[in-house]
Write a protein that holds these residues in place. Structure first.
Motif, mmCIF file in Angstrom:
data_model
loop_
_atom_site.group_PDB
_atom_site.id
_atom_site.type_symbol
_atom_site.label_atom_id
_atom_site.label_comp_id
_atom_site.label_asym_id
_atom_site.label_seq_id
_atom_site.Cartn_x
_atom_site.Cartn_y
_atom_site.Cartn_z
ATOM 1 N N GLU A 51 41.816 45.885 7.652
ATOM 2 C CA GLU A 51 41.204 47.210 7.605
ATOM 3 C C GLU A 51 40.800 47.647 9.003
ATOM 4 O O GLU A 51 40.701 46.836 9.932
ATOM 5 C CB GLU A 51 39.980 47.199 6.692
ATOM 6 N N ARG B 185 48.341 35.745 -1.423
ATOM 7 C CA ARG B 185 47.735 36.918 -0.796
ATOM 8 C C ARG B 185 46.232 36.881 -1.065
ATOM 9 O O ARG B 185 45.795 36.794 -2.219
ATOM 10 C CB ARG B 185 48.326 38.207 -1.352
ATOM 11 N N ALA C 261 38.725 43.139 8.209
ATOM 12 C CA ALA C 261 39.458 42.650 7.037
ATOM 13 C C ALA C 261 38.548 42.551 5.835
ATOM 14 O O ALA C 261 37.317 42.486 5.950
ATOM 15 C CB ALA C 261 40.085 41.291 7.324
ATOM 16 N N ARG C 262 39.201 42.513 4.677
ATOM 17 C CA ARG C 262 38.535 42.247 3.402
ATOM 18 C C ARG C 262 39.308 41.136 2.707
ATOM 19 O O ARG C 262 40.530 41.197 2.599
ATOM 20 C CB ARG C 262 38.539 43.509 2.544
ATOM 21 N N ILE C 263 38.589 40.099 2.237
ATOM 22 C CA ILE C 263 39.246 39.025 1.502
ATOM 23 C C ILE C 263 38.538 38.801 0.166
ATOM 24 O O ILE C 263 37.327 39.036 0.033
ATOM 25 C CB ILE C 263 39.295 37.698 2.292
ATOM 26 N N ASP C 264 39.305 38.350 -0.813
ATOM 27 C CA ASP C 264 38.813 38.069 -2.158
ATOM 28 C C ASP C 264 38.580 36.564 -2.283
ATOM 29 O O ASP C 264 39.527 35.782 -2.302
ATOM 30 C CB ASP C 264 39.847 38.552 -3.187
ATOM 31 N N GLY D 239 43.875 39.053 0.857
ATOM 32 C CA GLY D 239 43.146 40.229 1.312
ATOM 33 C C GLY D 239 44.013 41.153 2.125
ATOM 34 O O GLY D 239 45.254 41.074 2.086
ATOM 35 N N CYS D 240 43.377 42.038 2.880
ATOM 36 C CA CYS D 240 44.113 43.009 3.691
ATOM 37 C C CYS D 240 43.338 43.321 4.958
ATOM 38 O O CYS D 240 42.120 43.146 5.042
ATOM 39 C CB CYS D 240 44.386 44.285 2.896
ATOM 40 N N VAL E 107 33.733 39.845 2.540
ATOM 41 C CA VAL E 107 34.130 38.945 1.466
ATOM 42 C C VAL E 107 33.693 39.553 0.144
ATOM 43 O O VAL E 107 32.520 39.911 -0.030
ATOM 44 C CB VAL E 107 33.501 37.550 1.644
ATOM 45 N N ASP F 38 48.850 42.860 4.829
ATOM 46 C CA ASP F 38 48.303 41.896 3.876
ATOM 47 C C ASP F 38 47.919 40.619 4.619
ATOM 48 O O ASP F 38 48.486 40.293 5.670
ATOM 49 C CB ASP F 38 49.338 41.560 2.802
#
Length: 312
Positions: A285, A280, A227-230, A282-283, A292, A150
């Motif tokens: 990858e 938190r 990574a992927r983030i919100d 994102g995660c 994004v 995370d």
């Protein structure tokens, strides 16, 4: 007032714990803790580039040390001392008194004594080198993020950039709202206690100084991951949340000057409670790059990048 009178009046103090010789000799003599490693970082603040000429000198003294302590925080280090190289266009007693007051208030709060440095005449410029310690093998680095981790960030993002937009005349903000974001810009809080508490928990850490996109990108590059983030999950103040959506994204993604910690940790990790909100965002990858998305998982085409002093 001469150079050495200036040093004695505003910057010479009794040596701190672990300092055998401090200000006043050709070199400081520091006594390392057995089994520990030194962690060293330098940051420079230049008038007109990093701070405005109208900044309160006490806040400037605070920030000059805070940005360095933030680097130690990102490595989980315990502060041990710092040096100050100071260029001044002229001697101004009131200004120097304010600068040293802000500087030493933060130094005392973190038991981090001034141990040496230099002064000269020239355009206003402050350069601090800070020394910290961590036991061998315990320093936090950028290179340990693993797929499935995370991604977390401390505090809130974007207020410092919003303050800059106000100073630039691009945003109108007054009253308590402006007071709040200006304090974020001029008087950041280094997350030293959080960094130390993350030792043995976080897999990679960096402080957000140039903007989340670029700073998280350094973790991805060092760790060889993506990574992927919100963007909608990124923590922001009510003042920033009241602004236009586009401005909010600029501030939280690429604003910089936040000096919060962004870190990665396994999903099952039990995070420390040191009185700082953790979110938190994102995660990690396997696919390279930083993606994004919004709260619905849709890709966000932002076209932003973090601050770079020498970018064309």
């Amino acid at each position: 007032m001469g150079e050495f009178d200036l040093i004695r009046r505003y910057f010479q103090r009794p040596a701190g714990v672990g300092v055998e010789v401090g200000v006043g000799d050709d070199c400081a003599v520091l006594a390392p803790t057995p089994g520990a490693r030194w962690l060293v970082s330098s940051d420079m603040l230049v008038e007109g580039r990093h701070f405005l000429s109208t900044v309160d000198p006490a806040r400037l003294g605070h920030k000059a040390l805070a940005v360095n302590l933030s680097d130690l925080a990102a490595c989980g280090a315990t502060p041990r001392g710092f040096t100050l190289a100071l260029a001044l266009p002229r001697v101004d007693d009131a200004w120097l008194a304010g600068l040293s007051r802000g500087l030493f208030a933060l130094a005392d709060a973190h038991a981090c004594p001034l141990v040496g440095g230099d002064t000269t005449q020239g355009p206003l410029n402050l350069c601090i080198t800070v020394f910290g310690e961590a036991l061998a093998g315990q320093a936090l680095l950028r290179s340990g993020a693993r797929v499935g981790d995370d991604i977390w960030v401390s505090g809130r993002l974007g207020d410092a950039r919003l303050a800059l937009e106000v100073f630039r005349g691009a945003v109108a903000l007054a009253g308590d709202g402006f007071t709040q974001v200006r304090a974020a810009m001029e008087c950041p809080t280094p997350r030293v206690a959080l960094g130390q508490a993350l030792r043995g928990i976080a897999t990679a850490v960096i402080d957000v100084s140039d903007g989340l996109l670029g700073d998280l990108g350094h973790i991805l590059a060092a760790s060889g991951v993506g990574a992927r983030i919100d963007v909608d999950a990124l923590p922001r103040s009510a003042v920033l949340a009241a602004q236009a959506a586009g401005l909010q994204r600029v501030c939280v993604l690429a604003g910089g000057d936040d000096y919060e910690l962004v870190f990665t940790a396994p999903p099952q990790a039990r995070l420390p409670d040191v009185g700082v909100p953790l979110t938190r965002i994102g995660c990690i990858e396997a696919e390279p790059g930083l993606r994004v998305v919004d709260a619905h998982g849709a890709a966000v085409d932002h076209g932003l990048r973090s601050f770079d002093h020498f970018a064309s």
